[in-house]
Design an enzyme around this catalytic site. Structure first.
Site: not given
Lengths: 567, 694
Positions: B322, B363, B393-395, B532
């Site tokens: 990762d 961030e 997660a959609r937008t 994970d």
């Protein structure tokens, strides 16, 4: 001496040159798509579908069953020989134990002979049993090797080829053409090739001598090409009819090495791993040269016990020098010692001198070569044996790179190890087990011709020769008894099929595996280092097993001879 | 009924004492392992065991005057054969001892506690108290601040900080909450604040901690595939040498008969020869090497579910890494503002700051920090009445609604959809900036205010130090590294190039990962990965070596074959190292063991047959004092070499990443050539020491 070495070099150079030619031809016939006319006829007659591949089990089963059928045929002919027509000498049928021994001997490519050809076999038997079985046993061995190589090359598939196709092609395209040419050369060199059973000659003393002849040249060709070794005559290749000239001696040796060495090249081509093929050939050659380097000086030096008797053993213009007992004047020290090494390395068993008369060290070399059974070796099986040791080497040292063992991109796991070790075990178990049995068997030791360590050598040589499918005899041992015929016959069968079948199973097991891509993390197996390791493992695992036996035979005989002790 | 005031007694048992096994315990274990049932499991040592019994019986016979060798000699051989067996037992006991100490420490964490079992999975439901070893999978339990989590399970409601140091050794608490990838809790850990309602997923005795303890103790340790194959090889070699020695008795008898003098070799000598020739060194240490490998893995804070996984770790030749956490340091940092034409940098910075004030991700915080640098002090909070828009997660955007202004920040594609839906458009200039930023390996975040695009925030990845050299090293060993990232293709390519990985998978979805693993495996590679999340589970299950992060979900931990207690994805490199080291040690000792035979032959063979053929003394190249001392020296060497190599078996051979070719040469010189020479020297030395005693 330099001229002797020049002869050795010439032999090896010619052999190396033939590797590429024969190797290409082998590759071509093993990978060809089309079928020749006689092959097609054969398939139709036997109802075989040549396009159908077999897995290792089907392949092995076809091999074993066809061999069993042919062995039975040979046995029956030998048993009813006296009833068959056209034998002017009316030679008797073989006894059951002798016929079993002979049939087992020739179907396993061993050619151990408890009989003497000229006195106990008719010309029909020589052709229909001996020459026939010599051809098919060689073809079976090469076919098994072809299937083995295909198994190593295969990726996630079961198919290792079609036994009937391999068998037919090897017979029609390889053995018969070479033998035809070689027979004609042999005839040119003076070997008899006739259906007449002999002729009468008047000797200088005025008596009549019956000189046995027969189809000798054709038998000699397949005898060496197929690493068979059984002689037409009891004296084998020391007989002038079997080995008339130095040229035939050279051709015999080249013929013995031809297919075992070419298989390394064919392997390299069929797996697209040329370097690996050459590495295997190098392993063969290094071991062979090493053994020759022991054999030749031992024979050349002669017997130190003669020195005190003021016998001149030095080579000179008038005498070959060295230990000439049991050797042909035609061949001398050099051509004899190299022949001894070649015939036991390639486990042919053809002899041009009496191995019983070799110096102790000179006699140890052929014994040890057969115990290793992987210096060139018999057609097909020698290469398979070498690969079994390569797998063992990978397992013994390969883990030191920090990966579980793999060979030619295939992981070596419990199943392969089980089978490889079965093949590796069969050899010493047969040799040591049967020799121990003979040592304990009441009356068996009375067949030995000599006392002391030489007698022991004679005994262990017989079982080693049988198990390694060599067939040469040390002499001295009267082996034509029910005990020896039966036990040596069993040793030949076990030695052949218990190494061949497990290794075929290994190939079948590796065939279905995934191939791990090569990377800098892969154990390199085509390098000089690995070749040295392979030789080391062959000598340590294959050889040390027999060190105590050798110590009780040739080693102690040599030490005693040096100390001036007789037995 | 309120639950928060109630407190219940914590632990029901006192934890067992943690102690490393002492010498006494090891000696006791070594003798306890003499039971035939235990010996039978190790075929090579079983032969030595039988040899010890046989020679002891022969010694007793010799005392009664019915033997083929002097009683003193037979007993000396018998004694050293027993030592050989005991040394092998001790090696195993020592290796197991370390595991037992670790298991005891783990067991200390597994206390019996009271649990509040809820009748229904609601906070206001009634509950009753049960013992932790009585609750079965499927029950709902309430755990409040200060209480110990009674079993493995999944949080169904609530958020709590949990101290997992008992399992991981890491003292910083972690947050566990319902839903998502941080919902799994481990029995034996402790809730520090707040409360959770959890659903128990493991029955008593089957919990993660139980499995760990069983694993560490070696109770469930079966032989690994390579161990099985090696055992077959060793058994076959033993069988060959058994045949060699057994056949020597008739050979010797025949030789005596043929030569007419001398005596037949004694059974004692043949047993001695047999024990010296069979691969006792590796046979004795094989199981210790395996256990030690697992111990080393534990020391690295990785629990391997099976020994097989450790072995596979040595074979792995593709590592899926990762990006975040392995190649780059944690999270990306805001690096620059690229305003759109006609927008000032400060306007962009200000908008970005507003959009990030409610964003608690690293961030988001780094954007706030960078904006403060650009705008100077005067930190203002969000205006009254503004509404934070969280990331979904959609937008795939987050931001803030402040009256008229709707500030959004997010991935370029997401913001484009948003802006275009409002009738705005991306200018070519913005497109170019986005692409440029991505090409540099950085991540572009586009900031928009309603339909108006303000500019691009450049987030940069910080590469871990020394990671590039590590990858180069792996490549030399034939291990390929593949970077997995959710970044777009351009960004991923730039980072991949900078880190020096062999390949990368951009915009990776769990399905992509699974497909990639299958593709590599189809080509014959063995693949290792870490994961994970629950959505990693299929890929973890497919991979040959799958290290699940302890912080991850229960599903991930179930699917993997190793659990990293530190939850550090870089651990994969260490896992590979431990695996390789274990196989290397096995190989080194196998080679050493077989190479030893050469010298032993030269010690024993002349000694055994010199009575029949005195000239065989010429093979006594070490000039050993007498046949008896030669044979005894070889047997003593054979026993002592096991003791001498125990530290190596437990520690493992020195591991240095290199090409297979170089590793082979180096280890061959040490263990192969060393294995040939060492016994010559050792046997001669022992013989010199024995000479005055003979």
């Amino acid at each position: 001496m330099s001229i002797d070495i020049a002869q050795f070099v010439l032999l090896l150079v010619l052999m190396a040159g033939l590797v590429v030619v024969a190797g290409r031809w082998l590759t071509k016939l093993l990978t060809a798509r089309g079928h020749w006319l006689p092959e097609r006829i054969g398939y139709r007659l036997l109802g075989i579908e040549p396009g159908v591949g077999m897995d290792w089990k089907a392949y092995g089963l076809a091999l074993v069953l066809s061999n069993a059928a042919m062995m039975l045929l040979g046995y029956v002919i030998l048993r009813i020989q006296s009833w068959l027509p056209f034998d002017a000498l009316h030679r008797a049928s073989q006894t059951p134990d002798l016929a079993f021994n002979t049939a087992a001997s020739f179907i396993t490519n061993t050619n151990w002979q408890s009989y003497s050809g000229e006195s106990s076999l008719s010309n029909f038997s020589q052709m229909a049993v001996i020459t026939f079985l010599m051809t098919v046993s060689a073809a079976s061995g090469i076919a098994a090797c072809a299937a083995f190589i295909r198994g190593l090359a295969q990726r996630e598939a079961r198919d290792v080829g079609n036994y009937w196709v391999d068998f037919s092609r090897i017979t029609w395209r390889l053995l018969l053409p070479i033998c035809l040419v070689l027979s004609l050369v042999y005839v040119w060199q003076g070997m008899p090739q006739t259906l007449a059973s002999g002729m009468d000659a008047t000797t200088l003393e005025g008596t009549t001598q019956h000189i046995v002849t027969g189809p000798v040249a054709s038998l000699e060709a397949i005898k060496h090409i197929g690493t068979n070794g059984g002689g037409f005559f009891g004296a084998n290749a020391a007989h002038p009819f079997e080995n008339p000239t130095p040229l035939t001696n050279l051709l015999h040796m080249l013929a013995m090495f031809l297919i075992p060495s070419a298989l390394t090249y064919a392997f390299g081509r069929m797996l697209s791993r040329r370097a690996q093929g050459w590495a295997f050939l190098a392993a063969f050659l290094v071991m062979f040269v090493g053994f020759l380097a022991v054999e030749y000086p031992a024979e050349r030096a002669g017997n130190p016990m003669f020195a005190s008797l003021s016998v001149d053993q030095a080579p000179g213009a008038l005498q070959p020098g060295g230990n000439m007992e049991g050797k042909e004047m035609r061949f001398g020290i050099a051509q004899t010692s190299v022949f001894v090494a070649v015939t036991t390395a390639a486990t042919t068993g053809s002899v041009n001198a009496m191995h019983d008369s070799l110096t102790p060290v000179g006699g140890m070399v052929p014994l040890f070569l057969m115990m290793l059974n992987s210096v060139f070796g018999g057609v097909g099986v020698g290469f398979i044996n070498l690969v079994s040791f390569a797998i063992l080497t990978v397992f013994l040292v390969g883990m030191m790179i920090g990966r579980t063992p793999e060979f030619l991109g295939k992981k070596i796991e419990a199943r392969e190890m089980k089978l490889v070790m079965l093949a590796v075990l069969a050899h010493p178990f047969c040799i040591l087990g049967f020799t121990a049995l003979a040592a304990l068997w009441p009356g068996a030791a009375s067949g030995l011709g000599n006392a002391g360590p030489h007698g022991f050598s004679e005994l262990i040589y017989a079982y080693t020769s049988g198990t390694a499918n060599n067939g040469s005899a040390f002499g001295g041992l009267n082996a034509n008894t029910p005990f020896y015929n039966t036990t040596i016959g069993l040793a030949m069968l076990l030695g052949r099929y218990f190494t061949l079948l497990p290794m075929l199973a290994v190939a079948g097991s590796l065939a279905v595996k995934r191939t791990v891509p090569e990377s800098p993390g892969t154990l390199p197996t085509a390098t000089p280092l690995f070749t040295v390791l392979l030789i080391f493992v062959i000598v340590v695992v294959g050889g040390l097993t027999f060190l105590p036996s050798l110590a009780l035979g040739p080693i102690v005989e040599h030490l005693a001879m040096s100390a001036g002790q007789f037995f | 009924m309120s639950t928060s005031q109630l407190s219940i007694p914590e632990s029901l048992d006192t934890p067992p004492a943690i102690a490393s096994p002492g010498l006494g315990a090891i000696i006791w274990d070594a003798f306890a392992k003499l039971a035939p049932a235990t010996q039978w499991k190790n075929p090579v040592m079983f032969v030595v065991y039988l040899g010890s019994i046989l020679t002891t019986v022969l010694g007793l016979q010799a005392l009664r005057g019915q033997a083929d060798a002097p009683a003193g000699f037979v007993f000396a051989i018998a004694g050293w054969l027993w030592f050989t067996v005991l040394f092998a037992n001790a090696a195993e006991a020592l290796a197991e001892g370390r595991g037992k100490a670790q298991a005891a420490a783990l067991r200390a964490a597994k206390k019996r506690v009271h649990a509040k079992v809820l009748r229904e999975p609601r906070l206001d439901s009634s509950w009753y108290i049960a013992n932790s070893d009585e609750i079965t999978a499927g029950t709902y339990v309430l755990v409040q601040a200060g209480e110990t989590i009674p079993a493995d399970g999944e949080v169904v409601e609530g958020v709590a900080s949990v101290d997992e140091s008992a399992v991981t050794g890491e003292s910083a608490p972690v947050v566990r909450e319902s839903g998502g990838d941080f919902s799994s809790v481990t029995g034996g850990t402790r809730v520090l604040s707040d409360w959770i309602i959890m659903r128990v997923t493991a029955n008593p005795g089957e919990a993660f901690l139980d499995r760990m303890i069983a694993m560490v103790e070696g109770a469930r340790r079966g032989k690994t595939p390579n161990e099985v194959a090696l055992t077959i090889l060793l058994v076959a070699l033993t069988a060959i040498f058994l045949m060699v020695c057994a056949s020597l008795l008739p050979f010797s008898a025949l030789s005596v008969a043929l030569s007419g003098h001398g005596s037949v070799v004694s059974v004692t000598v043949l047993v001695a020869l047999l024990v010296c020739l069979i691969p006792t060194t590796i046979g004795a240490l094989l199981s210790a090497i395996g256990i030690a490998g697992m111990s080393r893995m534990l020391k690295a804070n990785v629990i391997a579910i099976s020994g097989r996984a450790i072995e596979a770790a040595g074979d792995v030749d593709v590592l899926l890494l990762d990006k975040t956490g392995t190649i780059t340091l944690g999270n990306r940092q805001a690096h620059a503002f690229h305003p759109a034409p006609g927008v000032s940098e400060s306007a962009l910075a200000e908008a970005a700051r507003y959009a990030s004030l409610a964003d608690e991700t690293p961030e988001g915080r780094s954007i706030v920090t960078l904006a403060r640098e650009r705008l100077g002090a005067g930190d203002l909070g969000l205006p009254e009445g503004s509404v934070a828009v969280p990331f979904t997660a959609r937008t795939r955007m987050s931001g803030v609604d402040m009256g008229e202004r709707c500030i959004r920040k997010g991935a370029a594609s997401a913001v484009r959809t948003y802006v275009e839906a409002l009738g705005g458009a991306f200018t070519a200039d913005i497109d170019r900036t986005v692409e440029n930023v991505a090409r540099r390996g950085a991540t572009p975040l586009v900031v928009a205010d309603g339909r108006c695009v303000l500019g691009v925030v450049e987030l940069k990845d910080i590469m871990k130090e020394g990671i590039k050299a590590q990858f180069a090293e792996l490549r030399r060993m034939g291990i390929a590294t593949v970077m997995i990232t959710g970044d777009n293709h351009l960004t991923a390519a730039a980072i991949a190039a900078e880190a020096g990985v062999d390949d990368f998978l951009a915009e990776a979805t769990p399905e992509d990962k699974l497909a990639l693993i299958r593709r590599y495996q189809g080509e014959g590679h063995l693949v290792a990965m870490t994961g994970d999340g629950t959505n990693d589970a299929p890929a973890l299950a497919q991979a040959d070596v799958a290290v699940a992060m302890n912080s991850g979900t229960q599903a991930a931990k179930e699917a993997g074959n190793m659990v990293d207690l530190d939850s550090n994805p870089t651990k994969l490199l260490r896992v590979v190292e431990v695996g390789k080291q274990m196989i290397m040690t096995r190989g080194a000792l196998t080679t050493f063991s077989v190479a030893n035979d050469l010298a032993k032959y030269f010690a024993i063979v002349p000694a055994a047959f010199v009575a029949t053929y005195p000239s065989l003394d010429a093979l006594n190249i070490m000039h050993l004092h007498s046949p008896a001392s030669a044979i005894l020296s070889a047997v003593i060497f054979n026993a002592l070499i096991i003791v001498a190599l125990i530290p190596l078996a437990l520690r493992g051979v020195r591991y240095r990443p290199a090409r297979a070719k170089d590793l082979l040469t180096r280890n061959l010189l040490i263990y192969g050539v060393g294995g040939i020479i060492a016994p010559f020297v050792g046997i001669k030395l022992i013989d010199l020491l024995l000479t005055p005693l003979m």
